[in-house]
Write a protein that holds these residues in place. Structure first.
Motif, PDB file in Angstrom:
ATOM      1  N   CYS A   1       0.868  -1.121  -0.066  1.00 52.42           N
ATOM      2  CA  CYS A   1      -0.208  -0.123  -0.186  1.00 52.42           C
ATOM      3  C   CYS A   1       0.161   1.506   0.268  1.00 52.42           C
ATOM      4  O   CYS A   1       0.149   2.283  -0.619  1.00 52.42           O
ATOM      5  CB  CYS A   1      -0.914  -0.356   0.960  1.00 52.42           C
ATOM      6  SG  CYS A   1      -2.125  -1.252   1.012  1.00 52.42           S
ATOM      7  N   ALA A   2       1.893   1.095   0.691  1.00 47.17           N
ATOM      8  CA  ALA A   2       2.566   2.581   0.365  1.00 47.17           C
ATOM      9  C   ALA A   2       3.368   3.159  -1.017  1.00 47.17           C
ATOM     10  O   ALA A   2       3.061   3.904  -1.007  1.00 47.17           O
ATOM     11  CB  ALA A   2       3.929   2.681   1.624  1.00 47.17           C
ATOM     12  N   ALA A   3       4.094   1.427  -1.129  1.00 44.80           N
ATOM     13  CA  ALA A   3       3.850   1.846  -2.694  1.00 44.80           C
ATOM     14  C   ALA A   3       3.292   1.902  -3.715  1.00 44.80           C
ATOM     15  O   ALA A   3       3.766   2.980  -4.866  1.00 44.80           O
ATOM     16  CB  ALA A   3       5.010   0.714  -3.210  1.00 44.80           C
ATOM     17  N   LEU A   4       2.007   1.722  -3.965  1.00 47.28           N
ATOM     18  CA  LEU A   4       0.835   2.372  -4.105  1.00 47.28           C
ATOM     19  C   LEU A   4       0.684   3.680  -4.076  1.00 47.28           C
ATOM     20  O   LEU A   4       0.316   3.948  -4.985  1.00 47.28           O
ATOM     21  CB  LEU A   4       0.068   1.047  -4.074  1.00 47.28           C
ATOM     22  CG  LEU A   4      -1.212   1.211  -4.916  1.00 47.28           C
ATOM     23  CD1 LEU A   4      -1.424   0.708  -6.643  1.00 47.28           C
ATOM     24  CD2 LEU A   4      -2.634   0.789  -4.657  1.00 47.28           C
TER      25      LEU A   4
ATOM     26  N   SER B   1       0.634   6.853  -6.222  1.00 49.68           N
ATOM     27  CA  SER B   1      -1.168   8.125  -6.964  1.00 49.68           C
ATOM     28  C   SER B   1      -0.719   8.855  -6.152  1.00 49.68           C
ATOM     29  O   SER B   1      -1.617   9.347  -6.253  1.00 49.68           O
ATOM     30  CB  SER B   1      -1.474   7.457  -6.434  1.00 49.68           C
ATOM     31  OG  SER B   1      -1.633   6.412  -5.007  1.00 49.68           O
ATOM     32  N   GLY B   2       0.469   9.507  -5.537  1.00 51.87           N
ATOM     33  CA  GLY B   2      -0.226  10.506  -4.488  1.00 51.87           C
ATOM     34  C   GLY B   2      -0.233  10.621  -3.597  1.00 51.87           C
ATOM     35  O   GLY B   2      -0.239  11.459  -2.768  1.00 51.87           O
ATOM     36  N   LYS B   3       0.166   9.494  -2.569  1.00 48.60           N
ATOM     37  CA  LYS B   3       0.544   9.507  -1.467  1.00 48.60           C
ATOM     38  C   LYS B   3      -1.110   9.506  -0.172  1.00 48.60           C
ATOM     39  O   LYS B   3      -0.837   9.878   0.680  1.00 48.60           O
ATOM     40  CB  LYS B   3       1.128  10.084  -0.337  1.00 48.60           C
ATOM     41  CG  LYS B   3       2.760  10.310  -1.244  1.00 48.60           C
ATOM     42  CD  LYS B   3       3.962  11.448   0.011  1.00 48.60           C
ATOM     43  CE  LYS B   3       5.190  11.818  -0.479  1.00 48.60           C
ATOM     44  NZ  LYS B   3       6.141  12.266   0.100  1.00 48.60           N
TER      45      LYS B   3
END
Length: 471
Positions: free
Chosen positions: A229-232, A236-238
């Motif tokens: 999720c952190a990488a995703l 995508s703008g955090k």
């Protein structure tokens, strides 16, 4: 293909990779413009810089004339047939009138657990179309029984940092060869290229086995869900996009809330995940009225909870996630309709399909949502249970204080006590009363027998002390 090695300033060669189901996207090829800080491939008048302390593996497809090139201390080049480097002789090079310094970008940041860096492919390596099926975010990264492909004639470097000591895979295709046994993969790891391609605290392990359970197998990436999720979100703008529905659903293994429907199915040993998926696609999802609806289906493990407290036990279930492309108040309504059809099918044929029960939750863009109703019911249930617990704790505290003697309770006589113990009225002629200080029975005498005249009866007065009258 020729190999050119360098170690501590000496050139080496890297080989390419090939694979199956999930394919790695980024590369470290010499010809990829995004791998250079100027956004273009170096030309003859340029001075090429590789960072001295950065480990690199670079595939070179064509021959290049160079003015100068600074190499790292540890790395390798992979040279395709006819590729190589020659010294620039100063002749005119179209598109390269004035040279400059061009630096190779850092490839260390490419993480194994970044879902945006993988794509689904067929066994031949051909890219799969998006279609009607999708995967929750944790399953976009290779799962424990997946095959992995690193494209042929492509160099790469991937960070395998993980919360798991070992990352299991069915096979890895590298250098155009599928490595599908533990022995074959162990042999590859002992070669010179593997340390340049893979780095991090997680160790890749090839098992050569697929999922042994016809009801499906969980992906196995849950321990690294936070990394995924952190990488995703970083890509995508955090932050997650704002959903249209007021109470978005949170599928297991997915990073952000969604509008649509989820179904959780309990199953029996007769359940076959692949057959059931085919049934849903062919009989329901393919219907024209469900155009625009996408489905994800897989086995997941749900943590057991009691009053909001997560226990250590996990229950396997089949999770179905349905989303659609409708907008505004219609968002999720097609997914809701399909979920209703699936639940009806479960009610009619669930036993034959190996499904014992199912639960549906819905979140749409409309003001009415069954999801919110489900939440309200759960809150009422939780509130009732909590109220009972607090009541029992309060009564227990009172009983504890009473037994310790720190609390006195008034004696209460209930109506049925009065019925059981009626009080007899005293005779009207009796004007006496009981003296609590007087508890001596007079000597008894037989009826008709006179009491001796010289009999003396003495009584002790507890309030009188004879010693106090002596002088």
């Amino acid at each position: 293909m020729r190999r050119l090695f360098f170690l501590l300033g000496v050139l080496q060669l890297l080989a390419a990779a090939a694979a199956m189901y999930k394919q790695w996207i980024p590369n470290t090829n010499f010809e990829t413009a995004s791998n250079w800080d100027k956004g273009r491939v170096p030309c003859a008048r340029d001075v090429i810089h590789f960072e001295k302390d950065k480990v690199v593996s670079v595939f070179v497809r064509s021959p290049y004339a160079l003015t100068d090139m600074y190499l790292p201390l540890n790395g390798e080049f992979v040279l395709a047939a006819g590729a190589g480097f020659t010294a620039f002789d100063g002749s005119w090079d179209p598109g390269c009138d004035s040279g400059g310094t061009v630096r190779f970008t850092d490839a260390e940041q490419h993480s194994w657990f970044d879902p945006t860096l993988w794509q689904d492919v067929f066994s031949s390596g051909e890219l799969k179309p998006s279609g009607r099926m999708f995967s929750v975010d944790e399953e976009r990264v290779p799962c424990h029984y997946d095959d992995v492909i690193f494209p042929a004639e492509t160099s790469f470097r991937v960070n395998t940092d993980s919360s798991q000591q070992v990352i299991h895979l069915r096979s890895i295709s590298v250098m155009g060869q599928e490595l599908s046994t533990p022995e074959a993969w162990a042999g590859y790891l002992q070669g010179p290229s593997a340390p340049l391609q893979f780095h991090g605290n997680g160790t890749l392990q090839v098992t050569g086995t697929g999922c042994p359970d016809k009801s499906g197998c969980a992906c196995g990436n849950a321990p690294d869900g936070s990394r995924i999720c952190a990488a995703l979100l970083r890509a995508s703008g955090k932050q997650c996009p704002v959903p249209v529905c007021q109470s978005p659903l949170q599928p297991l293994g997915h990073c952000c809330g969604v509008c649509g429907a989820t179904i959780n199915l309990d199953f029996t040993p007769d359940f076959d995940l692949q057959k059931y998926q085919d049934r849903l696609v062919q009989e329901l999802l393919s219907q024209p009225k469900y155009t625009g609806v996408q489905m994800a289906i897989s086995k997941v493990h749900k943590a057991q909870t009691f009053l909001g407290i997560i226990s250590r036990s996990f229950t396997p279930l089949i999770q179905i996630v349905l989303i659609d492309d409708r907008a505004g108040a219609q968002t999720g309504t097609a997914a809701e309709q399909l979920a209703g059809d699936i639940m009806e099918d479960v009610a009619q044929h669930g036993e034959a399909l190996g499904i014992s029960s199912g639960k549906m939750e819905v979140a749409t863009g409309s003001t009415f949502s069954r999801q919110r109703g489900s939440h309200t019911l759960s809150r009422i249930t939780a509130g009732t249970v909590m109220g009972l617990l607090f009541g029992l704790m309060f009564l227990g505290g009172i009983l504890f204080l009473y037994r310790k003697g720190k609390l006195r309770l008034p004696a209460l006589r209930t109506p049925w006590h009065r019925l059981e113990d009626p009080v007899s009225p005293a005779p009207a002629s009796d004007k006496g009363f009981d003296n609590p200080m007087f508890n001596v029975e007079p000597p008894s005498a037989d009826p008709g027998e006179e009491t001796p005249k010289d009999l003396q009866v003495f009584y002790l007065n507890p309030l009188y002390d004879a010693s106090e009258t002596e002088t």
